[in-house]
Motif scaffolding. Structure first.
Motif, PDB file in Angstrom:
ATOM      1  N   VAL A  15      43.942  56.653  39.066  1.00 22.34           N
ATOM      2  CA  VAL A  15      44.312  56.613  37.648  1.00 22.34           C
ATOM      3  C   VAL A  15      44.701  55.190  37.274  1.00 22.34           C
ATOM      4  O   VAL A  15      45.640  54.628  37.858  1.00 22.34           O
ATOM      5  CB  VAL A  15      45.518  57.539  37.363  1.00 22.34           C
ATOM      6  N   ASP A  16      43.998  54.593  36.339  1.00 23.04           N
ATOM      7  CA  ASP A  16      44.417  53.298  35.804  1.00 23.04           C
ATOM      8  C   ASP A  16      45.431  53.566  34.705  1.00 23.04           C
ATOM      9  O   ASP A  16      45.112  54.214  33.698  1.00 23.04           O
ATOM     10  CB  ASP A  16      43.223  52.532  35.212  1.00 23.04           C
ATOM     11  N   VAL A  17      46.666  53.067  34.914  1.00 22.17           N
ATOM     12  CA  VAL A  17      47.707  53.338  33.924  1.00 22.17           C
ATOM     13  C   VAL A  17      47.695  52.213  32.875  1.00 22.17           C
ATOM     14  O   VAL A  17      48.612  51.394  32.811  1.00 22.17           O
ATOM     15  CB  VAL A  17      49.087  53.494  34.597  1.00 22.17           C
ATOM     16  N   ASP A  18      46.625  52.188  32.092  1.00 23.98           N
ATOM     17  CA  ASP A  18      46.556  51.242  30.973  1.00 23.98           C
ATOM     18  C   ASP A  18      47.420  51.829  29.869  1.00 23.98           C
ATOM     19  O   ASP A  18      47.100  52.887  29.319  1.00 23.98           O
ATOM     20  CB  ASP A  18      45.123  51.116  30.438  1.00 23.98           C
ATOM     21  N   GLY A  19      48.534  51.141  29.537  1.00 29.18           N
ATOM     22  CA  GLY A  19      49.396  51.633  28.468  1.00 29.18           C
ATOM     23  C   GLY A  19      48.641  51.679  27.142  1.00 29.18           C
ATOM     24  O   GLY A  19      47.580  51.057  26.998  1.00 29.18           O
ATOM     25  N   ASN A  89      47.663  47.840  42.271  1.00 27.88           N
ATOM     26  CA  ASN A  89      47.785  46.698  41.354  1.00 27.88           C
ATOM     27  C   ASN A  89      46.616  46.665  40.358  1.00 27.88           C
ATOM     28  O   ASN A  89      45.452  46.703  40.756  1.00 27.88           O
ATOM     29  CB  ASN A  89      47.796  45.440  42.247  1.00 27.88           C
ATOM     30  N   HIS A  90      46.947  46.594  39.057  1.00 29.47           N
ATOM     31  CA  HIS A  90      45.904  46.546  38.019  1.00 29.47           C
ATOM     32  C   HIS A  90      46.103  45.306  37.129  1.00 29.47           C
ATOM     33  O   HIS A  90      45.904  45.383  35.927  1.00 29.47           O
ATOM     34  CB  HIS A  90      45.941  47.844  37.206  1.00 29.47           C
ATOM     35  N   SER A  91      46.542  44.204  37.745  1.00 26.99           N
ATOM     36  CA  SER A  91      46.763  42.902  37.088  1.00 26.99           C
ATOM     37  C   SER A  91      48.104  42.861  36.347  1.00 26.99           C
ATOM     38  O   SER A  91      48.740  43.904  36.161  1.00 26.99           O
ATOM     39  CB  SER A  91      45.641  42.518  36.120  1.00 26.99           C
ATOM     40  N   SER A  93      48.657  41.350  33.080  1.00 24.14           N
ATOM     41  CA  SER A  93      48.643  41.461  31.611  1.00 24.14           C
ATOM     42  C   SER A  93      47.483  42.294  31.070  1.00 24.14           C
ATOM     43  O   SER A  93      47.341  42.451  29.868  1.00 24.14           O
ATOM     44  CB  SER A  93      48.559  40.062  30.998  1.00 24.14           C
ATOM     45  N   HIS A  94      46.627  42.820  31.991  1.00 21.81           N
ATOM     46  CA  HIS A  94      45.433  43.558  31.588  1.00 21.81           C
ATOM     47  C   HIS A  94      44.517  42.725  30.688  1.00 21.81           C
ATOM     48  O   HIS A  94      43.856  43.244  29.789  1.00 21.81           O
ATOM     49  CB  HIS A  94      45.790  44.888  30.906  1.00 21.81           C
ATOM     50  N   THR A  95      44.463  41.429  30.935  1.00 18.23           N
ATOM     51  CA  THR A  95      43.529  40.555  30.222  1.00 18.23           C
ATOM     52  C   THR A  95      42.115  40.898  30.663  1.00 18.23           C
ATOM     53  O   THR A  95      41.843  40.945  31.863  1.00 18.23           O
ATOM     54  CB  THR A  95      43.820  39.080  30.604  1.00 18.23           C
ATOM     55  N   ALA A 130      40.431  45.265  38.940  1.00 17.38           N
ATOM     56  CA  ALA A 130      40.463  44.293  37.849  1.00 17.38           C
ATOM     57  C   ALA A 130      40.302  45.017  36.520  1.00 17.38           C
ATOM     58  O   ALA A 130      39.532  45.977  36.418  1.00 17.38           O
ATOM     59  CB  ALA A 130      39.328  43.292  38.024  1.00 17.38           C
ATOM     60  N   PRO A 131      41.013  44.569  35.475  1.00 20.94           N
ATOM     61  CA  PRO A 131      40.794  45.162  34.151  1.00 20.94           C
ATOM     62  C   PRO A 131      39.345  44.958  33.729  1.00 20.94           C
ATOM     63  O   PRO A 131      38.798  43.867  33.899  1.00 20.94           O
ATOM     64  CB  PRO A 131      41.729  44.351  33.245  1.00 20.94           C
ATOM     65  N   GLY A 132      38.728  46.006  33.223  1.00 20.07           N
ATOM     66  CA  GLY A 132      37.338  45.890  32.747  1.00 20.07           C
ATOM     67  C   GLY A 132      36.323  45.667  33.852  1.00 20.07           C
ATOM     68  O   GLY A 132      35.214  45.219  33.597  1.00 20.07           O
TER      69      GLY A 132
END
Ligand code: ZN
Length: 325
Positions: A15-19, A89-91, A93-95, A130-132
């Motif tokens: 699960v990517d916890v992208d807020g 770890n998903h970075s 700042s999610h840039t 990595a984001p994206g």
């Protein structure tokens, strides 16, 4: 059942916890107060925790470092770890587009979150996405430097250009620098876990013992290699996705099923895009409806695969890199 039961290939539920703030930023929508009052952490994460407890499965949650600055989110991450899940770890700042960053900033994106996870009293992370899905040799070098055991950013899909177009349309802007969904060569990457070459990470390393870092690609299905995500389940329907997974069972491939925190947030009131109908499947549905669809796919995986945490699977089967303790 005997002890020599049929081999079941592993399945990784991640699960990517992208807020909500990160999801809005992805589509160039105003973030508002979504960083502090974040339904992804308040509703989505606990809903996933309940669902996984009910199904008896251990998953991996990829957290964005910035979120751990909020006490309530730190608590929620600790609750996940206490419930037996991996925190990865998903970075920071999610840039989107970390591979375009200067070397020091790129390293900071990984290292700051690594430190934030450790400082929150959570187990040292060993996995990264990595984001994206924007990953390259430099990202892998940063991960090796921090002692990571696996990267899960590779998306070996043939529809990356289409996904990029759809993304540009949704953001109402074409941004060639975003590099979302990986570069074209990634479509040819292996669809099973592999040790990547240092100079071309979409290729297998012929001398794997020297690599140390394993790549766990996101699963894809069908001739177009559609990414196996919750969005695909919502778009095609759980039955069609399960039918395809059943068809592929004879290949005995490991499966990485990718979910996002927002997948169990009630989205009947539009929270990302305005308007009644959402351009993305699932972004206009109730949490219950989405949970039913995801649950069928998860039950299928539990029946036919060995559903495991990626960090534990890697520790069990993959020798540590040469030169490490
Ligand atoms: Zn993300």
């Amino acid at each position: 059942m005997t002890r020599t039961a049929r081999y079941k290939p592993p399945a990784f539920v991640q699960v990517d916890v992208d807020g909500l703030w990160a999801v809005r930023a992805c589509y160039d929508r105003p973030v508002g107060d979504a960083f502090e009052r974040d339904p992804v952490w308040e509703e989505g994460v606990p809903a996933f925790q309940r669902l996984f407890a009910q199904l008896g499965l251990a998953a991996s949650f990829f957290v964005v470092g910035r979120d751990l600055e909020v006490a309530a989110k730190r608590e929620a991450a600790r609750a996940l770890a206490d419930a037996g899940h991996e925190i990865a770890n998903h970075s920071w700042s999610h840039t989107i587009g970390i591979t375009r960053l200067p070397a020091r900033e790129l390293f900071e994106e990984v290292a700051r979150t690594h430190a934030a996870i450790c400082n929150a009293g959570l187990p040292t992370p060993v996995g990264f996405r990595a984001p994206g899905y924007d990953v390259d040799e430099r990202v892998h070098a940063a991960l090796r430097r921090l002692g990571y055991r696996y990267d899960a950013s590779m998306l070996p899909t043939r529809v990356a250009p289409l996904l990029r177009l759809a993304d540009a349309w949704l953001a109402r802007r074409w941004r060639p620098g975003r590099r979302q969904f990986g570069c074209l060569a990634h479509a040819r990457a292996p669809r099973v876990p592999y040790f990547p070459q240092r100079e071309a990470i979409h290729r297998r390393d012929p001398a794997p013992r020297t690599s140390g870092l394993l790549e766990l690609p996101v699963a894809t299905i069908g001739p177009w290699r559609l990414p196996l995500t919750a969005s695909l389940v919502f778009a095609l329907g759980a039955d069609r996705v399960i039918e395809r997974l059943r068809h592929d069972l004879y290949r005995r491939r490991p499966i990485l099923f990718l979910l996002h925190g927002i997948d169990l947030v009630d989205c009947r009131q539009p929270i990302v895009f305005g308007g009644r109908r959402s351009p993305i499947a699932g972004f206009d549905r109730s949490a219950d409806e989405k949970q039913r669809a995801l649950e069928s796919v998860l039950r299928f995986l539990l029946e036919h695969h060995d559903v495991v945490r990626a960090d534990q699977w890697v520790a069990r089967y993959i020798p540590p890199p040469e030169g490490s303790r």
